[in-house]
Motif scaffolding. Structure first.
Motif, PDB file in Angstrom:
ATOM      1  N   GLY A  42      10.403  -7.864   2.658  1.00  0.00           N
ATOM      2  CA  GLY A  42      11.815  -7.518   2.715  1.00  0.00           C
ATOM      3  C   GLY A  42      12.684  -8.598   2.117  1.00  0.00           C
ATOM      4  O   GLY A  42      12.205  -9.583   1.583  1.00  0.00           O
ATOM      5  N   LEU A  43      13.980  -8.388   2.263  1.00  0.00           N
ATOM      6  CA  LEU A  43      14.955  -9.303   1.687  1.00  0.00           C
ATOM      7  C   LEU A  43      15.432 -10.308   2.711  1.00  0.00           C
ATOM      8  O   LEU A  43      15.500 -10.012   3.891  1.00  0.00           O
ATOM      9  CB  LEU A  43      16.185  -8.508   1.225  1.00  0.00           C
ATOM     10  CG  LEU A  43      15.993  -7.526   0.097  1.00  0.00           C
ATOM     11  CD1 LEU A  43      17.248  -6.694  -0.073  1.00  0.00           C
ATOM     12  CD2 LEU A  43      15.680  -8.259  -1.186  1.00  0.00           C
ATOM     13  N   ASP A  50      19.665  -0.155  -6.078  1.00  0.00           N
ATOM     14  CA  ASP A  50      18.391   0.210  -6.713  1.00  0.00           C
ATOM     15  C   ASP A  50      17.692   1.402  -6.068  1.00  0.00           C
ATOM     16  O   ASP A  50      16.462   1.485  -6.048  1.00  0.00           O
ATOM     17  CB  ASP A  50      17.441  -0.990  -6.793  1.00  0.00           C
ATOM     18  CG  ASP A  50      18.018  -2.112  -7.639  1.00  0.00           C
ATOM     19  OD1 ASP A  50      18.691  -1.812  -8.646  1.00  0.00           O
ATOM     20  OD2 ASP A  50      17.820  -3.284  -7.273  1.00  0.00           O
ATOM     21  N   LYS A  51      18.478   2.329  -5.522  1.00  0.00           N
ATOM     22  CA  LYS A  51      17.992   3.634  -5.051  1.00  0.00           C
ATOM     23  C   LYS A  51      16.839   3.583  -4.039  1.00  0.00           C
ATOM     24  O   LYS A  51      15.804   4.218  -4.235  1.00  0.00           O
ATOM     25  CB  LYS A  51      17.568   4.502  -6.230  1.00  0.00           C
ATOM     26  CG  LYS A  51      18.631   4.785  -7.241  1.00  0.00           C
ATOM     27  CD  LYS A  51      18.067   5.676  -8.337  1.00  0.00           C
ATOM     28  CE  LYS A  51      19.065   5.987  -9.406  1.00  0.00           C
ATOM     29  NZ  LYS A  51      18.496   6.846 -10.457  1.00  0.00           N
ATOM     30  N   ALA A  75      18.987   3.372   5.447  1.00  0.00           N
ATOM     31  CA  ALA A  75      20.385   3.032   5.139  1.00  0.00           C
ATOM     32  C   ALA A  75      20.613   1.528   5.248  1.00  0.00           C
ATOM     33  O   ALA A  75      21.324   0.930   4.442  1.00  0.00           O
ATOM     34  CB  ALA A  75      21.322   3.793   6.066  1.00  0.00           C
ATOM     35  N   LYS A  76      19.993   0.906   6.231  1.00  0.00           N
ATOM     36  CA  LYS A  76      20.080  -0.548   6.403  1.00  0.00           C
ATOM     37  C   LYS A  76      19.525  -1.251   5.163  1.00  0.00           C
ATOM     38  O   LYS A  76      20.093  -2.241   4.689  1.00  0.00           O
ATOM     39  CB  LYS A  76      19.305  -0.959   7.653  1.00  0.00           C
ATOM     40  CG  LYS A  76      19.258  -2.432   7.908  1.00  0.00           C
ATOM     41  CD  LYS A  76      18.396  -2.730   9.131  1.00  0.00           C
ATOM     42  CE  LYS A  76      18.065  -4.194   9.172  1.00  0.00           C
ATOM     43  NZ  LYS A  76      16.927  -4.492  10.004  1.00  0.00           N
ATOM     44  N   ARG A 103      20.125  -4.498   0.255  1.00  0.00           N
ATOM     45  CA  ARG A 103      19.974  -4.658  -1.198  1.00  0.00           C
ATOM     46  C   ARG A 103      21.331  -4.797  -1.891  1.00  0.00           C
ATOM     47  O   ARG A 103      21.474  -5.570  -2.834  1.00  0.00           O
ATOM     48  CB  ARG A 103      19.200  -3.484  -1.785  1.00  0.00           C
ATOM     49  CG  ARG A 103      17.729  -3.525  -1.445  1.00  0.00           C
ATOM     50  CD  ARG A 103      17.005  -2.407  -2.140  1.00  0.00           C
ATOM     51  NE  ARG A 103      15.584  -2.442  -1.881  1.00  0.00           N
ATOM     52  CZ  ARG A 103      14.730  -1.589  -2.436  1.00  0.00           C
ATOM     53  NH1 ARG A 103      15.154  -0.651  -3.267  1.00  0.00           N
ATOM     54  NH2 ARG A 103      13.449  -1.673  -2.154  1.00  0.00           N
ATOM     55  N   TYR A 104      22.305  -4.054  -1.419  1.00  0.00           N
ATOM     56  CA  TYR A 104      23.654  -4.147  -1.984  1.00  0.00           C
ATOM     57  C   TYR A 104      24.215  -5.546  -1.743  1.00  0.00           C
ATOM     58  O   TYR A 104      24.801  -6.155  -2.641  1.00  0.00           O
ATOM     59  CB  TYR A 104      24.545  -3.073  -1.362  1.00  0.00           C
ATOM     60  CG  TYR A 104      25.864  -2.878  -2.060  1.00  0.00           C
ATOM     61  CD1 TYR A 104      25.973  -2.040  -3.166  1.00  0.00           C
ATOM     62  CD2 TYR A 104      27.020  -3.518  -1.621  1.00  0.00           C
ATOM     63  CE1 TYR A 104      27.186  -1.841  -3.806  1.00  0.00           C
ATOM     64  CE2 TYR A 104      28.241  -3.324  -2.251  1.00  0.00           C
ATOM     65  CZ  TYR A 104      28.315  -2.487  -3.346  1.00  0.00           C
ATOM     66  OH  TYR A 104      29.526  -2.299  -3.978  1.00  0.00           O
ATOM     67  N   MET A 105      24.013  -6.070  -0.538  1.00  0.00           N
ATOM     68  CA  MET A 105      24.518  -7.411  -0.211  1.00  0.00           C
ATOM     69  C   MET A 105      23.769  -8.488  -0.974  1.00  0.00           C
ATOM     70  O   MET A 105      24.354  -9.505  -1.354  1.00  0.00           O
ATOM     71  CB  MET A 105      24.446  -7.677   1.295  1.00  0.00           C
ATOM     72  CG  MET A 105      25.301  -6.754   2.125  1.00  0.00           C
ATOM     73  SD  MET A 105      27.015  -6.671   1.568  1.00  0.00           S
ATOM     74  CE  MET A 105      27.519  -5.133   2.297  1.00  0.00           C
TER      75      MET A 105
END
Length: 153
Positions: free
Chosen positions: A20-21, A66-67, A91-92, A97-99
């Motif tokens: 994960g990120l 990134d979908k 959704a999390k 990924r957006y952050m």
């Protein structure tokens, strides 16, 4: 020695992609408060005016992230975006990924914190310096954040 360092560095990068990120100061408590601020984290929230799920995520936000999709799904399948936004963990992942892509100091305090992520989520990655005070989103987010302290930076 150089080869050994390269192999260790490669292993770190590969394991980061698998597990994960990591986005500094973006933890589960912060993400829950972003969700709370958005819709009260209403898991039955469908789609309205182009935004879907408890985080109220737009298709463009999802594309910028990134979908991500549910396990075994195809991002090109009609409905994959909506299905991911309806499921909390998927959704999390979109939010994380957006952050990771847009995370930065938005309020000028020289530190990227949960408040900055809330600004990014609401205003978009490129317009995050717009204040949120007075909005229902910000009120709900702030109440959640205060209830979660000290778990949120």
């Amino acid at each position: 020695m150089k080869l050994r360092l390269c192999l260790v560095f490669s292993a770190i990068i590969i394991s980061a992609g698998v597990t994960g990120l990591f986005v500094s100061n973006l933890n589960d408590a912060c993400i829950r408060c972003i969700c709370q601020g958005t819709t009260g984290c209403n898991m039955t929230y469908g789609c309205s005016k182009g935004y879907c799920g408890p985080f109220y995520i737009s298709r463009l936000y999802w594309i910028d992230a990134d979908k991500p999709v549910l396990s075994q799904d195809d991002p090109e399948r009609e409905g994959a975006y909506q299905d991911c936004t309806f499921e909390y963990n998927c959704a999390k992942l979109i939010v994380e990924r957006y952050m990771a892509k847009y995370g930065r100091d938005c309020n000028g305090d020289l530190v990227t914190t949960c408040e900055d992520y809330a600004l990014i989520h609401f205003n978009g990655g490129n317009r995050c310096s717009t204040p949120l005070t007075g909005s229902g989103y910000y009120t709900r987010f702030t109440e959640c954040r205060q209830a979660q302290s000290p778990g949120i930076v």
